[in-house]
Design an enzyme around this catalytic site. Structure first.
Site, PDB file in Angstrom:
ATOM      1  N   LYS A 135      15.849  -0.611  13.625  1.00 44.57           N
ATOM      2  CA  LYS A 135      14.439  -0.996  13.631  1.00 44.57           C
ATOM      3  C   LYS A 135      13.736  -0.166  14.703  1.00 44.57           C
ATOM      4  O   LYS A 135      14.299   0.092  15.762  1.00 44.57           O
ATOM      5  CB  LYS A 135      14.319  -2.505  13.944  1.00 44.57           C
ATOM      6  N   ASN A 175       3.875  -5.089   3.594  1.00 45.95           N
ATOM      7  CA  ASN A 175       4.318  -5.684   4.851  1.00 45.95           C
ATOM      8  C   ASN A 175       3.351  -5.354   5.963  1.00 45.95           C
ATOM      9  O   ASN A 175       2.700  -4.309   5.963  1.00 45.95           O
ATOM     10  CB  ASN A 175       5.730  -5.213   5.229  1.00 45.95           C
ATOM     11  N   CYS A 205       3.461   3.880  12.192  1.00 48.25           N
ATOM     12  CA  CYS A 205       3.398   2.449  11.874  1.00 48.25           C
ATOM     13  C   CYS A 205       1.942   2.041  11.643  1.00 48.25           C
ATOM     14  O   CYS A 205       1.106   2.213  12.529  1.00 48.25           O
ATOM     15  CB  CYS A 205       4.006   1.608  12.987  1.00 48.25           C
ATOM     16  N   ASN A 234       6.314   7.018   5.609  1.00 47.48           N
ATOM     17  CA  ASN A 234       6.195   5.606   5.938  1.00 47.48           C
ATOM     18  C   ASN A 234       5.402   4.930   4.803  1.00 47.48           C
ATOM     19  O   ASN A 234       4.946   5.605   3.870  1.00 47.48           O
ATOM     20  CB  ASN A 234       5.498   5.433   7.290  1.00 47.48           C
ATOM     21  N   SER A 235       5.226   3.647   4.890  1.00 48.94           N
ATOM     22  CA  SER A 235       4.477   2.951   3.833  1.00 48.94           C
ATOM     23  C   SER A 235       3.051   3.506   3.757  1.00 48.94           C
ATOM     24  O   SER A 235       2.539   4.076   4.719  1.00 48.94           O
ATOM     25  CB  SER A 235       4.443   1.448   4.116  1.00 48.94           C
ATOM     26  N   GLY A 276      10.761   6.447   0.127  1.00 46.75           N
ATOM     27  CA  GLY A 276       9.633   5.944  -0.662  1.00 46.75           C
ATOM     28  C   GLY A 276       9.976   5.828  -2.121  1.00 46.75           C
ATOM     29  O   GLY A 276      10.227   6.835  -2.793  1.00 46.75           O
TER      30      GLY A 276
HETATM   31  C1  SIN Z   1       6.250  -2.706  11.069  1.00 51.95           C
HETATM   32  O1  SIN Z   1       7.070  -3.164  11.879  1.00 51.95           O
HETATM   33  O2  SIN Z   1       5.091  -3.109  10.989  1.00 51.95           O
HETATM   34  C2  SIN Z   1       6.679  -1.610  10.143  1.00 51.95           C
HETATM   35  C3  SIN Z   1       7.016  -0.405  10.914  1.00 51.95           C
HETATM   36  C4  SIN Z   1       6.486   0.832  10.285  1.00 51.95           C
HETATM   37  O3  SIN Z   1       5.923   0.793   9.187  1.00 51.95           O
HETATM   38  O4  SIN Z   1       6.625   1.886  10.891  1.00 51.95           O
END
Ligand code: SIN
Length: 330
Positions: free
Chosen positions: A48, A72, A147, A210-211, A266
């Site tokens: 993480k 998320n 993030c 990343n997202s 992804g």
């Molecule tokens: C998060 O903890 O909000 C996700 C981390 C990330 O998208 O880099």
């Protein structure tokens, strides 16, 4: 025989027996979760993203599966850098021991740890990288510049001048292998800009993507957002983002020096998705939403599906098709 097909890869001289690991954020907050990934067919594990000290993250509910992906807004809940650095260092010490083959296999002895860090400020990042530099850990560190979920904090990866300023500071003292987790880019001027910015530095890899930040998912029946933080806005992952992820992997492979490796992240739900990432130029891939849905057993399924595709096409290793996507002329 699909058994003879190799899914092995390498980044900065660090060998991964399988190109797949978890994406930072999924099944990687605790040592139990990290160990569960290592015990699966994954080739390594990513922690993480750590901040200097532990954080509880955003209020819940903060993550939901969607029919075609996930949303998320976790807000970097994590145990703090010390926790993950200790884990990565212990795993590295284990890898150096002379163990019988069965014990080595059972402990996933030679699977590497990617240590992800995501400070809330440039100072945080520099301080964490200094700690890592001074530690015995010599594996891959991933600096998360993307993030989207910390209230009041912009994604640094969209500010190319800030990326250059940060990396200039980082590489004035950091000499260990460093990768960058970047956000998705959507325009050719962004592909050119980020490649020019990061390509000036001795980075080991970029991890794309990343997202997709700040999407919105709603429940029409209750007329309510699905997650609590940020009024319901959150990062979108899973199937929904695969074309954007493939485009980013491909765009970076066409622009960066070949020595800079690429991790494709992804939309990986099937072995074919892994195949497509590698075809676009990925040296390794990470799985997020589908790992969350299925648990660590997903790596076995994906590996079997990928091996079946490679067998059908007569490919024995990733080198046989990595980056070899065909285009149709101008
Ligand atoms: C998060 O903890 O909000 C996700 C981390 C990330 O998208 O880099």
């Amino acid at each position: 025989m699909t058994d003879t097909i190799s899914l092995a890869t390498e980044i900065a001289g660090i060998a991964f027996p399988n190109l797949m690991t978890n994406a930072a954020g999924v099944s990687c907050e605790t040592t139990q979760e990290l160990n569960a990934v290592l015990a699966s067919e994954a080739g390594g594990v990513t922690t993480k993203s750590a901040t200097p000290v532990a954080r509880p993250g955003n209020p819940t509910p903060r993550q939901e599966l969607l029919p075609l992906g996930s949303i998320n807004s976790m807000g970097l809940p994590n145990r703090g850098l010390g926790y993950y650095l200790a884990y990565a260092t212990q795993r590295q010490a284990l890898a150096g021991q002379d163990l019988p083959a069965e014990v080595a296999a059972e402990t996933a002895q030679h699977k590497p740890v990617i240590l992800s860090v995501s400070g809330l400020s440039i100072e945080d990042n520099l301080a964490m990288l200094k700690d890592i530099q001074q530690s015995p850990f010599t594996g891959l560190t991933e600096l998360n510049l993307s993030c989207p979920n910390v209230v009041g904090k912009a994604q640094l990866g969209y500010d190319f001048e800030a990326v250059v300023a940060t990396l200039t500071e980082v590489f004035s003292h950091f000499t260990k292998p460093l990768g960058l987790k970047l956000p998705p880019y959507f325009d050719f001027f962004q592909f050119d800009g980020i490649a020019e910015a990061v390509g000036r530095f001795p980075i080991a890899y970029v991890n794309m993507i990343n997202s997709i930040g700040n999407g919105l998912a709603i429940d029409a029946e209750t007329e309510t957002v699905l997650i609590k933080p940020k009024g319901g806005f959150g990062g979108i992952g899973g199937e929904l983002v695969k074309p954007t992820a493939l485009a980013n992997v491909r765009a970076m492979r066409l622009r960066l020096h070949p020595d800079i490796k690429i991790i494709g992240t992804g939309g990986i739900r099937t072995g074919q998705d892994v195949f497509e990432h590698v075809l676009c130029g990925a040296d390794a891939v990470q799985v997020g939403t589908e790992l969350w849905r299925e648990g660590p057993g997903v790596f076995k399924r994906l590996s079997e599906e990928l091996r079946a595709i490679m067998k059908e096409k007569g490919y024995g290793s990733l080198d046989d098709f990595r980056g070899k996507l065909k285009t149709m002329g101008a």
